[in-house]
Design a protein around this motif. Structure first.
Motif, PDB file in Angstrom:
ATOM      1  N   SER A  62       0.831  -1.214   0.000  1.00 50.17           N
ATOM      2  CA  SER A  62       0.000   0.000   0.000  1.00 50.17           C
ATOM      3  C   SER A  62       0.864   1.262   0.000  1.00 50.17           C
ATOM      4  N   PHE A  63       1.965   1.244   0.734  1.00 47.49           N
ATOM      5  CA  PHE A  63       2.861   2.404   0.745  1.00 47.49           C
ATOM      6  C   PHE A  63       3.505   2.610  -0.629  1.00 47.49           C
ATOM      7  N   VAL A  64       3.976   1.533  -1.227  1.00 48.20           N
ATOM      8  CA  VAL A  64       4.633   1.627  -2.534  1.00 48.20           C
ATOM      9  C   VAL A  64       3.652   2.146  -3.592  1.00 48.20           C
ATOM     10  N   HIS A 105       0.916   3.949  -2.962  1.00 49.97           N
ATOM     11  CA  HIS A 105       0.435   5.283  -2.603  1.00 49.97           C
ATOM     12  C   HIS A 105       1.467   6.388  -2.846  1.00 49.97           C
ATOM     13  N   LEU A 106       2.741   6.100  -2.711  1.00 48.79           N
ATOM     14  CA  LEU A 106       3.768   7.137  -2.820  1.00 48.79           C
ATOM     15  C   LEU A 106       3.680   7.969  -4.103  1.00 48.79           C
ATOM     16  N   PRO A 107       3.547   7.368  -5.276  1.00 52.99           N
ATOM     17  CA  PRO A 107       3.445   8.215  -6.482  1.00 52.99           C
ATOM     18  C   PRO A 107       2.225   9.133  -6.453  1.00 52.99           C
ATOM     19  N   PHE A 108       1.112   8.645  -5.900  1.00 53.63           N
ATOM     20  CA  PHE A 108      -0.098   9.463  -5.836  1.00 53.63           C
ATOM     21  C   PHE A 108       0.063  10.665  -4.915  1.00 53.63           C
ATOM     22  N   VAL A 109       0.913  10.513  -3.904  1.00 49.23           N
ATOM     23  CA  VAL A 109       1.182  11.641  -3.015  1.00 49.23           C
ATOM     24  C   VAL A 109       1.739  12.806  -3.834  1.00 49.23           C
ATOM     25  N   PHE A 110       2.731  12.502  -4.658  1.00 50.37           N
ATOM     26  CA  PHE A 110       3.372  13.557  -5.452  1.00 50.37           C
ATOM     27  C   PHE A 110       2.515  13.997  -6.641  1.00 50.37           C
ATOM     28  N   LEU A 111       1.849  13.046  -7.281  1.00 44.02           N
ATOM     29  CA  LEU A 111       1.116  13.351  -8.513  1.00 44.02           C
ATOM     30  C   LEU A 111      -0.246  13.990  -8.271  1.00 44.02           C
ATOM     31  N   PRO A 146       7.652  10.846   4.859  1.00 41.64           N
ATOM     32  CA  PRO A 146       8.899  10.249   5.387  1.00 41.64           C
ATOM     33  C   PRO A 146       8.652   8.939   6.127  1.00 41.64           C
ATOM     34  N   ILE A 147       7.546   8.858   6.842  1.00 39.49           N
ATOM     35  CA  ILE A 147       7.255   7.617   7.557  1.00 39.49           C
ATOM     36  C   ILE A 147       6.961   6.486   6.589  1.00 39.49           C
ATOM     37  N   MET A 148       6.210   6.769   5.522  1.00 40.00           N
ATOM     38  CA  MET A 148       5.933   5.711   4.533  1.00 40.00           C
ATOM     39  C   MET A 148       7.235   5.190   3.927  1.00 40.00           C
ATOM     40  N   VAL A 149       8.146   6.100   3.595  1.00 44.91           N
ATOM     41  CA  VAL A 149       9.431   5.681   3.010  1.00 44.91           C
ATOM     42  C   VAL A 149      10.196   4.829   4.017  1.00 44.91           C
ATOM     43  N   LEU A 167       9.423  -2.327   7.589  1.00 41.20           N
ATOM     44  CA  LEU A 167       8.577  -3.516   7.490  1.00 41.20           C
ATOM     45  C   LEU A 167       9.322  -4.650   6.788  1.00 41.20           C
ATOM     46  N   TYR A 168      10.036  -4.304   5.727  1.00 40.26           N
ATOM     47  CA  TYR A 168      10.796  -5.318   4.994  1.00 40.26           C
ATOM     48  C   TYR A 168      11.809  -5.998   5.918  1.00 40.26           C
ATOM     49  N   LYS A 169      12.485  -5.194   6.735  1.00 40.72           N
ATOM     50  CA  LYS A 169      13.513  -5.718   7.648  1.00 40.72           C
ATOM     51  C   LYS A 169      12.938  -6.229   8.967  1.00 40.72           C
ATOM     52  N   ASP A 170      11.622  -6.091   9.156  1.00 41.07           N
ATOM     53  CA  ASP A 170      10.951  -6.516  10.385  1.00 41.07           C
ATOM     54  C   ASP A 170      11.528  -5.797  11.606  1.00 41.07           C
ATOM     55  N   SER A 171      11.699  -4.479  11.467  1.00 42.25           N
ATOM     56  CA  SER A 171      12.242  -3.678  12.556  1.00 42.25           C
ATOM     57  C   SER A 171      11.300  -3.691  13.755  1.00 42.25           C
ATOM     58  N   PRO A 172      11.846  -3.820  14.956  1.00 34.11           N
ATOM     59  CA  PRO A 172      10.992  -3.787  16.147  1.00 34.11           C
ATOM     60  C   PRO A 172      10.388  -2.392  16.390  1.00 34.11           C
ATOM     61  N   LYS A 173      10.899  -1.374  15.694  1.00 29.19           N
ATOM     62  CA  LYS A 173      10.375  -0.016  15.853  1.00 29.19           C
ATOM     63  C   LYS A 173       9.121   0.245  15.020  1.00 29.19           C
ATOM     64  N   VAL A 174       8.768  -0.670  14.131  1.00 25.86           N
ATOM     65  CA  VAL A 174       7.633  -0.460  13.227  1.00 25.86           C
ATOM     66  C   VAL A 174       6.359  -0.066  13.971  1.00 25.86           C
TER      67      VAL A 174
END
Length: 174
Positions: free
Chosen positions: A16-18, A20-26, A81-84, A90-97
């Protein structure tokens, strides 16, 4: 460590982030772009906005209220910035997610809810509002589900820490 492919909710969030990102700018940020930026944007970006307005009659992009501009600035300086970061986290399964995505989800859910309520107050045909709901409601549902998920993850982590701390205190007292 599990892969993103085995963590279905995280995979949905990343996707969803990937997407949505273009739509943010476009689309979304066009309401706050400075005229000098608008002047140098490729024609297709202007065409996307024109198409969107012509087909959905989204009043936020015709006569942008001040609060919607504020929402756009939160999208630029907080949500984006948070989406990026979240794609990587999320990919790295960070405990900070969960700590990062819980406030993001609350903000997105609340700002989207405000927009939905405002749309239903417009004096436009009901079918136009229904069409807009097809665009806005997913941006309410997914962040709300994500917020609940992140809260539960944080709650689980905190409970585990307190349980571990309680076990250590009992050992010290014996």
């Amino acid at each position: 460590m599990t892969t993103i492919l085995s963590r279905k909710r995280d995979l949905i969030y990343v996707t969803s982030f990937v997407v949505h990102l273009p739509f943010v700018f476009l689309v979304d940020l066009q309401t706050i772009y400075h005229p000098s930026i608008l002047a140098i944007l490729p024609q297709f970006v202007h065409d996307i906005k024109s198409y969107y307005i012509a087909n959905f009659n989204d009043r936020f992009f015709v006569e942008t209220p001040l609060y919607f501009e504020v929402f756009a600035y939160t999208e630029l300086f907080f949500q984006l910035p948070i989406m990026v970061w979240a794609i990587y986290g999320l990919y790295k399964d960070s405990p900070k997610v969960p700590l990062v995505l819980l406030p993001w989800a609350v903000l997105v859910s609340l700002t989207t809810l405000v927009c939905i309520v405002e749309i239903w107050s417009w004096s436009t045909p009901t079918m136009e509002k229904v069409e807009l709901m097809k665009l806005y409601v997913p941006y309410l549902i997914l962040p709300t589900v994500m917020g609940v998920d992140m809260y539960l993850r944080l709650n689980h982590t905190i409970n585990r820490l307190f349980l571990h701390e309680g076990t250590n205190l009992q050992k010290k007292g014996q």
